[in-house]
Scaffold this motif. Structure first.
Motif, PDB file in Angstrom:
ATOM      1  N   GLY A  50       6.576  -4.566   2.213  1.00 57.82           N
ATOM      2  CA  GLY A  50       6.453  -3.644   1.085  1.00 57.82           C
ATOM      3  C   GLY A  50       5.034  -3.593   0.553  1.00 57.82           C
ATOM      4  O   GLY A  50       4.501  -2.522   0.245  1.00 57.82           O
ATOM      5  N   ILE A  51       4.386  -4.763   0.460  1.00 60.38           N
ATOM      6  CA  ILE A  51       2.999  -4.801   0.000  1.00 60.38           C
ATOM      7  C   ILE A  51       2.095  -4.094   1.002  1.00 60.38           C
ATOM      8  O   ILE A  51       1.242  -3.288   0.634  1.00 60.38           O
ATOM      9  N   ILE A  79      -1.661  -7.345  -7.050  1.00 63.08           N
ATOM     10  CA  ILE A  79      -1.315  -5.959  -7.375  1.00 63.08           C
ATOM     11  C   ILE A  79      -0.699  -5.299  -6.149  1.00 63.08           C
ATOM     12  O   ILE A  79      -1.193  -5.441  -5.032  1.00 63.08           O
ATOM     13  N   GLY A  80       0.388  -4.570  -6.368  1.00 76.91           N
ATOM     14  CA  GLY A  80       1.054  -3.827  -5.297  1.00 76.91           C
ATOM     15  C   GLY A  80       0.577  -2.386  -5.280  1.00 76.91           C
ATOM     16  O   GLY A  80      -0.532  -2.073  -4.857  1.00 76.91           O
ATOM     17  N   ARG A  81       1.412  -1.480  -5.808  1.00 81.62           N
ATOM     18  CA  ARG A  81       1.065  -0.053  -5.833  1.00 81.62           C
ATOM     19  C   ARG A  81       0.316   0.297  -7.117  1.00 81.62           C
ATOM     20  O   ARG A  81       0.544  -0.302  -8.167  1.00 81.62           O
ATOM     21  N   THR A 130       2.192  -1.825 -10.030  1.00 85.94           N
ATOM     22  CA  THR A 130       3.213  -2.830  -9.755  1.00 85.94           C
ATOM     23  C   THR A 130       2.505  -4.119  -9.390  1.00 85.94           C
ATOM     24  O   THR A 130       1.381  -4.110  -8.874  1.00 85.94           O
ATOM     25  N   ALA A 131       3.157  -5.250  -9.695  1.00 83.59           N
ATOM     26  CA  ALA A 131       2.514  -6.539  -9.466  1.00 83.59           C
ATOM     27  C   ALA A 131       3.530  -7.580  -9.051  1.00 83.59           C
ATOM     28  O   ALA A 131       4.719  -7.472  -9.341  1.00 83.59           O
ATOM     29  N   THR A 185       4.535  -2.959 -13.979  1.00 82.79           N
ATOM     30  CA  THR A 185       5.891  -3.330 -13.596  1.00 82.79           C
ATOM     31  C   THR A 185       5.824  -4.534 -12.673  1.00 82.79           C
ATOM     32  O   THR A 185       5.184  -4.477 -11.630  1.00 82.79           O
ATOM     33  N   VAL A 186       6.454  -5.635 -13.088  1.00 81.41           N
ATOM     34  CA  VAL A 186       6.506  -6.819 -12.240  1.00 81.41           C
ATOM     35  C   VAL A 186       7.688  -6.656 -11.299  1.00 81.41           C
ATOM     36  O   VAL A 186       8.838  -6.639 -11.727  1.00 81.41           O
ATOM     37  N   GLU A 187       7.394  -6.507 -10.007  1.00 80.98           N
ATOM     38  CA  GLU A 187       8.444  -6.271  -9.016  1.00 80.98           C
ATOM     39  C   GLU A 187       8.862  -7.539  -8.298  1.00 80.98           C
ATOM     40  O   GLU A 187       9.948  -7.603  -7.742  1.00 80.98           O
ATOM     41  N   ASP A 188       7.981  -8.553  -8.277  1.00 81.54           N
ATOM     42  CA  ASP A 188       8.268  -9.771  -7.533  1.00 81.54           C
ATOM     43  C   ASP A 188       7.680 -10.972  -8.248  1.00 81.54           C
ATOM     44  O   ASP A 188       6.695 -10.862  -8.983  1.00 81.54           O
TER      45      ASP A 188
END
Length: 196
Positions: free
Chosen positions: A74-75, A123-125, A144-145, A182-185
């Motif tokens: 996903g990352i 950081i993701g998206r 997202t983080a 948004t903390v996703e993980d």
């Protein structure tokens, strides 16, 4: 109009080529890669993902179950999708004959680098929402983080939000009215240095 697959940068180089180049220690030096902003952004993103992978492997695997199999994918997908230059955001210049802009890809790289500088945060998206091509138009930034297990989520996200907001105000002319995190993980465990 034919679109380039996400694995191929606008300059024609592929993510696989850049990954191989990074694995080889950037030797022999490739003049195109070392001078191309898109390639350099991609190399930076690949290095960050590599650091995250190493951090997770070093972390005591017995303390937490491993993350879901698709977590790292996903990352990587988010990184691949953001390697494009994207829109151009204008920067004011006193001489009307001069046109200066910064690419959306460069702004996303700035956001990612700023957030990743916070210990325990990856950081993701990133997404810039609004008509940023028009000077003075309000925009919001969605991020997202993934945060290290054990870090206080509200305080950590507030710190990332403040740093991103400050970086965008210093380095762009975007009228940022909100930075949404948004903390996703959650990953690993926070080290003593990260939790202090």
């Amino acid at each position: 109009m034919t679109q380039t697959p996400p694995e191929v940068l606008d300059c024609g180089r592929t993510v696989d080529e850049l990954s191989d180049y990074l694995t080889a220690g950037r030797i022999p030096a490739d003049a195109h890669i070392e001078s191309c902003p898109d390639c350099l952004n991609a190399l930076d993103a690949l290095e960050r993902v590599g650091r995250l992978s190493r951090d997770l492997m070093v972390d005591d695997a017995e303390r937490l179950p491993p993350p879901p199999q698709d977590w790292l994918n996903g990352i990587l997908s988010a990184v691949r999708s953001e390697l494009r230059a994207g829109r151009s955001f204008p920067i004011h210049h006193d001489d009307p004959r001069v046109s200066i802009s910064v690419t959306e890809g460069a702004v996303r790289a700035l956001i990612r680098e700023t957030g990743d500088a916070v210990p325990g945060v990856y950081i993701g998206r990133t997404q810039i929402i609004g008509n940023a091509e028009i000077p003075g138009e309000p925009v919001e930034v969605d991020v997202t983080a993934s945060i290290a297990w054990g870090l206080p989520v509200p305080e950590t996200t507030a710190r990332v939000r403040d740093l991103v907001f400050t970086a965008l105000n210093q380095h762009t002319e975007l009228k940022v009215v909100g930075v949404n995190i948004t903390v996703e993980d959650l990953h690993g465990y926070a080290s003593d240095k990260e939790s202090s």
